[in-house]
Design a protein around this motif. Structure first.
Motif, PDB file in Angstrom:
ATOM      1  N   PHE A 148     -12.679  11.627 -24.471  1.00 13.55           N
ATOM      2  CA  PHE A 148     -13.590  12.271 -25.424  1.00 13.55           C
ATOM      3  C   PHE A 148     -14.253  13.496 -24.798  1.00 13.55           C
ATOM      4  O   PHE A 148     -14.436  14.525 -25.449  1.00 13.55           O
ATOM      5  CB  PHE A 148     -14.648  11.286 -25.929  1.00 13.55           C
ATOM      6  N   ASN A 149     -14.614  13.382 -23.509  1.00 11.93           N
ATOM      7  CA  ASN A 149     -15.194  14.535 -22.805  1.00 11.93           C
ATOM      8  C   ASN A 149     -14.172  15.661 -22.671  1.00 11.93           C
ATOM      9  O   ASN A 149     -14.505  16.834 -22.794  1.00 11.93           O
ATOM     10  CB  ASN A 149     -15.697  14.110 -21.417  1.00 11.93           C
ATOM     11  N   CYS A 151     -11.746  16.265 -24.786  1.00 10.37           N
ATOM     12  CA  CYS A 151     -11.664  16.876 -26.121  1.00 10.37           C
ATOM     13  C   CYS A 151     -12.799  17.867 -26.333  1.00 10.37           C
ATOM     14  O   CYS A 151     -12.602  18.954 -26.905  1.00 10.37           O
ATOM     15  CB  CYS A 151     -11.739  15.803 -27.208  1.00 10.37           C
ATOM     16  N   LYS A 152     -13.997  17.481 -25.876  1.00  7.85           N
ATOM     17  CA  LYS A 152     -15.162  18.348 -26.040  1.00  7.85           C
ATOM     18  C   LYS A 152     -14.965  19.674 -25.290  1.00  7.85           C
ATOM     19  O   LYS A 152     -15.192  20.756 -25.836  1.00  7.85           O
ATOM     20  CB  LYS A 152     -16.405  17.610 -25.506  1.00  7.85           C
ATOM     21  N   GLN A 153     -14.508  19.569 -24.032  1.00  6.17           N
ATOM     22  CA  GLN A 153     -14.274  20.777 -23.214  1.00  6.17           C
ATOM     23  C   GLN A 153     -13.134  21.616 -23.799  1.00  6.17           C
ATOM     24  O   GLN A 153     -13.201  22.845 -23.828  1.00  6.17           O
ATOM     25  CB  GLN A 153     -13.944  20.387 -21.769  1.00  6.17           C
ATOM     26  N   ASN A 155     -12.216  21.846 -26.930  1.00  3.72           N
ATOM     27  CA  ASN A 155     -12.693  22.523 -28.140  1.00  3.72           C
ATOM     28  C   ASN A 155     -13.544  23.750 -27.804  1.00  3.72           C
ATOM     29  O   ASN A 155     -13.482  24.766 -28.496  1.00  3.72           O
ATOM     30  CB  ASN A 155     -13.476  21.557 -29.030  1.00  3.72           C
TER      31      ASN A 155
END
Length: 412
Positions: A148-149, A151-153, A155
């Protein structure tokens, strides 16, 4: 006497536990909390050495009550779970996992990650060695949070990429999250089990970095390894991957054939039927007819316009060519005793016409061919369609009249 007092105490304690369970079943969370507090008091006064596992009961019931209690807070839940961790080392990692799930469900990802990291480093003699499965799950969920982290980076980079945004720290953090996620996710999916979310995340990581061969191997293993439980989703993920990467129709059909054998009512059966109908091989077109008939055996598909349109189109083609009428007959024979009431009643004819004209048309086509022009469903819908001066219903009437002899051969 002492034995009598002990018996009365035991009965009262059991009754209190029953009250807690009853309140929980009725979703009376405040009442359940009060009875649980009483139950804890009983336990504190209970000096018997019976192996009833009260810590397990308090943990499970208490966690459920705190999750639903209107006045409960994250702070109270955290405090309760920390207390539960000290009550029984045999279930320490299970409590850590439940604590992390609750934090994740409340959007507290950083706190959940910290909790999982602490649990992963926990050691307590033989108690740690007996919780190997829980340890693997701890690592897997930590890998999921790393994903999830990542994915955040990712994006952040994608959003600012066109503006020439270059931040090495973001990119480095993204690759760091990738490595940590990949290691832990890779480990859990080697163990036979149902790991849908973990597999999807790991494949997403591999695809992003262009490692399509590894992704395909992972999905093949997940779908076809006999040590893993039968899992329809495994075949769905493999099919979707193959479709994304432009695999041949033959390969896609093979993937969906296995899904059909496991779940003949799956939503992808429309795709499967469409591919089979376009095949030049009569064997595959025959299977397509079986697939679409099979789908409509299930109540969830009763009003699906696509499914009825697929069946109507295929049986019309067979009627027009007058080849393979036996295919329709073979599918219809085992269904002719129950499909009329299930699909083609006068009540359904009225309701379908009021709600969806396209559905009525497709079903009337099928009803007219399978049951003939005297079928109640066919007659009602045709009457309404012609009265409304809808051209396709007049054409349908002429079609069924023209091919009445073929329809009679099918209906027997």
């Amino acid at each position: 006497s002492f034995p009598q007092r002990k018996l009365d105490f035991s009965k009262s304690k059991e009754a209190c536990l029953n009250y807690v369970q009853d309140a929980m079943l009725q979703k009376q969370w405040e009442r359940a909390a009060e009875f649980l507090a009483c139950y804890v008091e009983f336990l504190e006064k209970d000096f018997s050495r019976e192996s009833v596992g009260p810590a397990e009961i308090i943990w499970r019931m208490g966690a459920e009550i705190l999750c639903h209690h209107p006045q409960s807070s994250i702070r109270e839940f955290n405090s309760f779970m920390e207390q539960m961790k000290t009550l029984g080392f045999k279930r320490y990692l299970k409590v850590c996992l439940e604590h992390s799930f609750h934090l994740m469900c409340n959007g507290l990802m950083d706190e959940a990650y910290q909790n999982l990291s602490m649990a992963e480093s926990w050691r307590f003699g033989e108690h740690a060695t007996t919780q190997v499965k829980e340890k693997k799950l701890i690592q897997a969920y930590r890998g999921l949070l790393d994903y999830f982290n990542w994915c955040k980076q990712k994006n952040i980079l994608l959003e600012h990429g066109q503006d020439g945004f270059e931040d090495l720290s973001v990119e480095q953090e993204m690759h760091s999250c990738f490595r940590k996620a990949a290691v832990n996710l890779q480990e859990i999916i080697k163990i036979p089990g149902v790991w849908d979310l973990f597999v999807k995340c790991y494949v997403d990581l591999l695809e992003f970095y262009g490692d399509h061969n590894e992704a395909r191997q992972v999905l093949n293993e997940y779908a076809y390894n006999s040590k893993f439980p039968a899992n329809p989703n495994a075949h769905v993920y493999l099919y979707q991957f193959l479709k994304r990467h432009g695999e041949s129709k033959k390969t896609l059909i093979s993937a969906l054939k296995i899904l059909h054998d496991i779940v003949p009512s799956h939503e992808l059966m429309i795709d499967f039927n469409t591919m089979l109908q376009k095949s030049k091989k009569s064997k595959k077109r025959r299977l397509g007819l079986e697939v679409i008939f099979g789908v409509l055996d299930y109540a969830g598909w009763k009003e699906n316009v696509k499914a009825w349109s697929c069946l109507a189109r295929q049986i019309k083609q067979i009627i027009i060519s007058e080849k393979h009428l036996e295919w329709i007959k073979e599918e219809w024979n085992p269904r002719k005793d129950w499909w009329p009431a299930f699909h083609f009643s006068r009540y359904l004819a009225k309701r379908n016409w009021q709600e969806n004209e396209s559905l009525s048309y497709a079903k009337a086509t099928v009803a007219g061919i399978l049951l003939g022009k005297d079928c109640k469903y066919f007659k009602h819908v045709l009457h309404q369609g012609c009265k409304a001066q809808v051209k396709r219903f007049r054409m349908l009437k002429r079609f069924v009249n023209k091919h009445n002899h073929a329809c009679l051969r099918i209906s027997g």
